[in-house]
Scaffold this motif. Sequence first.
Motif, mmCIF file in Angstrom:
data_model
loop_
_atom_site.group_PDB
_atom_site.id
_atom_site.type_symbol
_atom_site.label_atom_id
_atom_site.label_comp_id
_atom_site.label_asym_id
_atom_site.label_seq_id
_atom_site.Cartn_x
_atom_site.Cartn_y
_atom_site.Cartn_z
ATOM 1 N N THR A 17 49.876 0.173 48.359
ATOM 2 C CA THR A 17 49.318 -1.046 47.769
ATOM 3 C C THR A 17 50.209 -2.213 48.194
ATOM 4 O OG1 THR A 17 50.629 -0.608 45.770
ATOM 5 C CG2 THR A 17 48.332 0.119 45.751
ATOM 6 N N THR A 18 50.034 -3.356 47.565
ATOM 7 C CA THR A 18 50.920 -4.487 47.851
ATOM 8 C C THR A 18 51.955 -4.691 46.747
ATOM 9 O OG1 THR A 18 49.448 -6.117 46.818
ATOM 10 C CG2 THR A 18 49.124 -5.668 49.174
ATOM 11 N N THR A 19 51.748 -4.075 45.573
ATOM 12 C CA THR A 19 52.691 -4.221 44.462
ATOM 13 C C THR A 19 52.825 -2.905 43.707
ATOM 14 O OG1 THR A 19 51.024 -4.828 42.805
ATOM 15 C CG2 THR A 19 51.974 -6.630 44.126
ATOM 16 N N VAL A 20 53.895 -2.794 42.941
ATOM 17 C CA VAL A 20 54.090 -1.630 42.071
ATOM 18 C C VAL A 20 53.002 -1.580 41.008
ATOM 19 C CG1 VAL A 20 55.644 -0.554 40.391
ATOM 20 C CG2 VAL A 20 56.580 -1.594 42.465
ATOM 21 N N ALA A 21 52.638 -2.720 40.449
ATOM 22 C CA ALA A 21 51.622 -2.762 39.390
ATOM 23 C C ALA A 21 50.289 -2.202 39.888
ATOM 24 C CB ALA A 21 51.449 -4.189 38.886
ATOM 25 N N ASP A 49 59.723 6.383 52.665
ATOM 26 C CA ASP A 49 59.223 7.665 52.158
ATOM 27 C C ASP A 49 60.073 8.821 52.673
ATOM 28 O OD1 ASP A 49 56.935 9.299 50.867
ATOM 29 O OD2 ASP A 49 57.078 10.127 52.892
ATOM 30 N N GLN A 50 60.477 8.770 53.936
ATOM 31 C CA GLN A 50 61.310 9.839 54.470
ATOM 32 C C GLN A 50 62.652 9.906 53.748
ATOM 33 O OE1 GLN A 50 61.460 9.285 58.754
ATOM 34 N NE2 GLN A 50 59.568 10.408 59.043
ATOM 35 N N ALA A 51 63.249 8.751 53.480
ATOM 36 C CA ALA A 51 64.526 8.722 52.773
ATOM 37 C C ALA A 51 64.379 9.289 51.363
ATOM 38 C CB ALA A 51 65.068 7.296 52.714
ATOM 39 N N LEU A 52 63.317 8.908 50.662
ATOM 40 C CA LEU A 52 63.110 9.403 49.302
ATOM 41 C C LEU A 52 62.819 10.900 49.306
ATOM 42 C CD1 LEU A 52 61.031 6.546 47.611
ATOM 43 C CD2 LEU A 52 63.499 6.757 47.906
ATOM 44 N N ALA A 60 50.536 10.102 44.144
ATOM 45 C CA ALA A 60 50.469 8.670 43.835
ATOM 46 C C ALA A 60 51.819 8.168 43.342
ATOM 47 C CB ALA A 60 49.385 8.414 42.793
ATOM 48 N N GLU A 61 52.552 9.025 42.638
ATOM 49 C CA GLU A 61 53.900 8.646 42.188
ATOM 50 C C GLU A 61 54.828 8.436 43.380
ATOM 51 O OE1 GLU A 61 57.395 10.069 39.056
ATOM 52 O OE2 GLU A 61 55.630 11.342 39.398
ATOM 53 N N ASP A 62 54.692 9.285 44.412
ATOM 54 C CA ASP A 62 55.451 9.073 45.646
ATOM 55 C C ASP A 62 55.148 7.695 46.222
ATOM 56 O OD1 ASP A 62 56.493 11.665 45.512
ATOM 57 O OD2 ASP A 62 54.991 12.497 46.885
ATOM 58 N N GLY A 63 53.859 7.359 46.273
ATOM 59 C CA GLY A 63 53.460 6.060 46.797
ATOM 60 C C GLY A 63 53.981 4.921 45.954
ATOM 61 N N GLU A 64 53.967 5.098 44.635
ATOM 62 C CA GLU A 64 54.479 4.076 43.727
ATOM 63 C C GLU A 64 55.981 3.880 43.942
ATOM 64 O OE1 GLU A 64 54.956 3.291 38.911
ATOM 65 O OE2 GLU A 64 53.696 4.935 39.625
ATOM 66 N N ASN A 65 56.728 4.978 44.164
ATOM 67 C CA ASN A 65 58.172 4.866 44.378
ATOM 68 C C ASN A 65 58.503 4.110 45.664
ATOM 69 O OD1 ASN A 65 59.070 6.079 42.024
ATOM 70 N ND2 ASN A 65 59.049 8.137 42.900
ATOM 71 N N VAL A 66 57.703 4.316 46.702
ATOM 72 C CA VAL A 66 57.889 3.538 47.927
ATOM 73 C C VAL A 66 57.684 2.055 47.642
ATOM 74 C CG1 VAL A 66 56.945 3.050 50.231
ATOM 75 C CG2 VAL A 66 57.305 5.419 49.504
ATOM 76 N N MET A 67 56.658 1.739 46.853
ATOM 77 C CA MET A 67 56.414 0.341 46.509
ATOM 78 C C MET A 67 57.541 -0.229 45.645
ATOM 79 S SD MET A 67 53.877 -0.300 48.255
ATOM 80 C CE MET A 67 54.076 -2.015 47.787
ATOM 81 N N LEU A 121 64.031 13.067 51.484
ATOM 82 C CA LEU A 121 65.282 13.765 51.791
ATOM 83 C C LEU A 121 66.317 13.658 50.679
ATOM 84 C CD1 LEU A 121 65.815 12.723 55.531
ATOM 85 C CD2 LEU A 121 64.963 14.924 54.687
ATOM 86 N N PHE A 122 66.416 12.482 50.066
ATOM 87 C CA PHE A 122 67.558 12.204 49.201
ATOM 88 C C PHE A 122 67.209 11.852 47.759
ATOM 89 C CE2 PHE A 122 68.737 10.801 53.575
ATOM 90 C CZ PHE A 122 69.685 11.789 53.839
ATOM 91 N N GLY A 123 65.924 11.697 47.446
ATOM 92 C CA GLY A 123 65.540 11.293 46.108
ATOM 93 C C GLY A 123 65.606 9.786 45.926
ATOM 94 N N PHE A 124 65.356 9.333 44.697
ATOM 95 C CA PHE A 124 65.312 7.897 44.435
ATOM 96 C C PHE A 124 66.728 7.362 44.243
ATOM 97 C CE2 PHE A 124 64.120 3.920 42.408
ATOM 98 C CZ PHE A 124 62.993 3.588 43.148
ATOM 99 N N PRO A 125 67.048 6.212 44.833
ATOM 100 C CA PRO A 125 68.418 5.692 44.762
ATOM 101 C C PRO A 125 68.740 5.057 43.411
ATOM 102 C CG PRO A 125 67.008 4.138 45.897
ATOM 103 C CD PRO A 125 66.155 5.350 45.627
ATOM 104 N N GLU A 126 70.042 4.799 43.217
ATOM 105 C CA GLU A 126 70.486 4.093 42.015
ATOM 106 C C GLU A 126 70.349 2.587 42.163
ATOM 107 O OE1 GLU A 126 74.499 5.317 41.217
ATOM 108 O OE2 GLU A 126 73.824 6.980 39.964
ATOM 109 N N ALA A 127 70.479 2.105 43.421
ATOM 110 C CA ALA A 127 70.448 0.659 43.663
ATOM 111 C C ALA A 127 70.163 0.415 45.132
ATOM 112 C CB ALA A 127 71.786 0.030 43.272
#
Length: 346
Positions: free
Chosen positions: A96-100, A182-185, A321-328, A187-193
Amino acid sequence: MKKIKTALLSYGMSGKVFHAPFLDLHEGFELIGSWERSKKLIQDDYPYTKSYNSIEELLQDDLDLVIVNTPVGTHFEYAKQAILANKNVLVEKAFTTTVAEAEELKNLAKEKNLKLTVFQNRRWDSDFKTVKQILDQDILGEIVEAEIHFDRYNPNLSPKQHKETANSGAGILKDLGPHIIDQALTLFGFPEALTADIRITRDQSLVDDNFDILLYYPRFRVRLKAGFFVREMLPSYILHGKKGSFLKDRGDVQEDELKLGKKPNRDNWGIEPDYKEGLLHTEVNSVVIREKVPTLHGNYFEFFDKLYEAIAENKTEPVTAEDGENVMRVIEASIKSNEEKILIEF
């Protein structure tokens, strides 16, 4: 075997190259047709298909799956229409274009008990699959830092207007960015910052064409870079651990072969040339080794296999869809970090 009746929302490069060949050859899918606005081309390649004149006409048909492969700025609107019409949906990147928007689509699909997935096909590239195998084997030791690049040398503006006009879906961050984020997430999961630097480097460009994102994890960091002025390529994957390193060029051949009209298969598809093999320099059982690593085969059929199982057997989508949301979330935070010159903590 149940056939998943599928239609595309456009038959440009994406539909012709990345979707139709697999839908046509996969035993679990039936390619019904595509919405075509001006040029009517799908029946030249697949005579048995329909050419729809509108999305309304398409959504009224007996379909199990709609593929939203239109410009990014339209993804939310068209995916929502398809879900409301009780169709399972596959959305191209960026989701999408936004997280919302991503969250609304995710919740709507869940409410209507439909499958919603994002076409992150680069998870099934030969180079990425090999990198993931190296990490899964834990032969580098504890990871200290990693880099993923998606670089090109292409100073010219795209002839596709939606890619070069200032709009919510344009720019390299939402074009190439979703692939390596997406590849980074994965391999490594969601970052802290994260921190991000996003720039315009091409003459007359109105949209971002260069980014440098740093993802911060508790014990390591990951750098994501893409740009159009890289004539001499670095390895696209650079992994450093406490025991050793792995370097791998981007070498997947699938897109180039599909553009040439070659038909995918399950046997000898997605085979990289030997000279693209990655370099492993590490220590195994107290012995230092430095050697080339054979590259795994890439195959986008694996994505469609998992998508079939998700719809026909009610299994989890290949990319949720959660994967896609995390990329956004990463993209949105990168824009904020760049604009305000700050560290974004999640």
